[in-house]
Design a protein around this motif. Structure first.
Motif, PDB file in Angstrom:
ATOM      1  N   ALA A  97       0.868  -1.179   0.000  1.00 18.27           N
ATOM      2  CA  ALA A  97       0.000   0.000   0.000  1.00 18.27           C
ATOM      3  C   ALA A  97       0.901   1.224   0.000  1.00 18.27           C
ATOM      4  O   ALA A  97       1.931   1.250   0.677  1.00 18.27           O
ATOM      5  CB  ALA A  97      -0.914   0.009   1.225  1.00 18.27           C
ATOM      6  N   THR A  98       0.521   2.238  -0.784  1.00 19.23           N
ATOM      7  CA  THR A  98       1.356   3.427  -0.933  1.00 19.23           C
ATOM      8  C   THR A  98       0.957   4.503   0.070  1.00 19.23           C
ATOM      9  O   THR A  98      -0.228   4.829   0.213  1.00 19.23           O
ATOM     10  CB  THR A  98       1.244   3.990  -2.359  1.00 19.23           C
ATOM     11  N   LEU A  99       1.948   5.051   0.756  1.00 22.85           N
ATOM     12  CA  LEU A  99       1.740   6.136   1.713  1.00 22.85           C
ATOM     13  C   LEU A  99       2.007   7.474   1.037  1.00 22.85           C
ATOM     14  O   LEU A  99       2.784   7.558   0.086  1.00 22.85           O
ATOM     15  CB  LEU A  99       2.680   5.974   2.913  1.00 22.85           C
ATOM     16  N   ASP A 100       1.373   8.535   1.548  1.00 20.18           N
ATOM     17  CA  ASP A 100       1.633   9.879   1.027  1.00 20.18           C
ATOM     18  C   ASP A 100       2.997  10.394   1.466  1.00 20.18           C
ATOM     19  O   ASP A 100       3.582  11.256   0.810  1.00 20.18           O
ATOM     20  CB  ASP A 100       0.540  10.845   1.491  1.00 20.18           C
ATOM     21  N   ALA A 101       3.485   9.899   2.588  1.00 22.33           N
ATOM     22  CA  ALA A 101       4.805  10.281   3.089  1.00 22.33           C
ATOM     23  C   ALA A 101       5.365   9.109   3.881  1.00 22.33           C
ATOM     24  O   ALA A 101       4.614   8.304   4.444  1.00 22.33           O
ATOM     25  CB  ALA A 101       4.723  11.531   3.958  1.00 22.33           C
ATOM     26  N   ALA A 102       6.686   9.011   3.919  1.00 20.50           N
ATOM     27  CA  ALA A 102       7.336   7.867   4.558  1.00 20.50           C
ATOM     28  C   ALA A 102       7.472   8.074   6.064  1.00 20.50           C
ATOM     29  O   ALA A 102       7.653   9.204   6.536  1.00 20.50           O
ATOM     30  CB  ALA A 102       8.716   7.651   3.943  1.00 20.50           C
ATOM     31  N   PRO A 103       7.390   7.006   6.851  1.00 22.96           N
ATOM     32  CA  PRO A 103       7.669   7.094   8.292  1.00 22.96           C
ATOM     33  C   PRO A 103       9.102   7.571   8.523  1.00 22.96           C
ATOM     34  O   PRO A 103       9.979   7.381   7.678  1.00 22.96           O
ATOM     35  CB  PRO A 103       7.472   5.654   8.772  1.00 22.96           C
ATOM     36  N   PHE A 104       9.333   8.170   9.685  1.00 24.55           N
ATOM     37  CA  PHE A 104      10.663   8.693   9.989  1.00 24.55           C
ATOM     38  C   PHE A 104      10.887   8.636  11.491  1.00 24.55           C
ATOM     39  O   PHE A 104       9.969   8.332  12.271  1.00 24.55           O
ATOM     40  CB  PHE A 104      10.813  10.123   9.464  1.00 24.55           C
TER      41      PHE A 104
END
Length: 254
Positions: A97-104
């Protein structure tokens, strides 16, 4: 014989009505602040929170895999989510599944997208732009996540407009009162103050407040009233910094 039968039917109906339990009162919502040790951050229009919030408030099990920079999130009998630091592709039960922004990671905390995780677990999420708060609903519990804000304001969430209220009522909402105290009043239709109390709220963002207020309703007073919540600027000049109010129907008994 007919008269006896008629009386028997009347007695049975009356007995069944007498045993009918009163209708259940609707359960009032409970407002809970989502408290984080690292403030939420907005990235690509999405709210990121420490993954520990998900574990604490939503009963999820969180496992950190340091060698792969991955976090596994699971709830009993529900989907498993795998997020990778710096990657916009998540795995939900093994499916990408594609996220709008990556975890950090920031200040030692793994920041994950709140809406993506909540909606994966079918937890409704809304954003209130006026108060800059994210709101989630799970069962009958309402969660309020304040975001950083420099705008003062007050929003009453409970009681609702037109509701019948009695002394000892609970007033709930969110407020940003960075310059002064939060004052809650019950007023009659003529503006007279029937009861007053002071509550605390957060500064630098909209945070939930909840307090109980008591009032005395004079015998000559009409039932229409108003709940008023406001904050003064703290400079002693009486200037109102922020205010909200709702019309209610006042009752004189608990």
């Amino acid at each position: 014989m007919r008269v006896s039968l008629f009386l028997f039917v009347i007695v049975c109906v009356a007995g069944s009505l007498a045993q009918t339990p009163p209708p259940a009162q609707p359960q009032r919502p409970i407002y809970t602040a989502l408290v984080t040790d690292v403030e939420p951050q907005i990235v690509a229009g999405r709210t990121f929170v420490p993954v520990a919030v998900i574990a604490r408030e939503f009963g999820a099990t969180v496992t950190w895999v340091p060698e792969m920079q991955r976090v596994h999130i699971a709830r009993a009998s529900e989907r498993t989510i795998i997020l990778t630091i710096g990657t916009r592709t998540a795995l939900v039960d093994g499916q990408p599944a594609t996220l709008d922004a990556a975890p950090f990671i920031t200040r030692g905390r793994t920041m994950v997208p709140l809406r993506f995780i909540a909606e994966t677990y079918r937890i409704p999420v809304t954003y209130d732009g006026v108060t800059r708060t994210v709101r989630l609903t799970r069962a009958n519990r309402h969660y309020v996540l304040p975001l950083p804000s420099f705008k003062a304001g007050v929003v009453i969430a409970d009681p609702r407009p037109g509701e019948l209220v009695r002394t000892g009522l609970r007033v709930q909402g969110v407020a940003n009162v960075y310059e002064g105290a939060l004052i809650i009043e019950v007023r009659d239709s003529g503006g007279r103050v029937l009861g007053r109390t002071i509550a605390t709220a957060g500064m630098g963002g909209f945070y939930p407040f909840s307090t109980v207020i008591y009032y005395n309703l004079p015998s000559d007073d009409p039932s229409n009233g108003r709940i008023v919540v406001y904050s003064q600027n703290g400079r002693g000049d009486g200037k109102i910094l922020a205010e909200d109010s709702v019309p209610v129907v006042l009752a004189s008994t608990i």
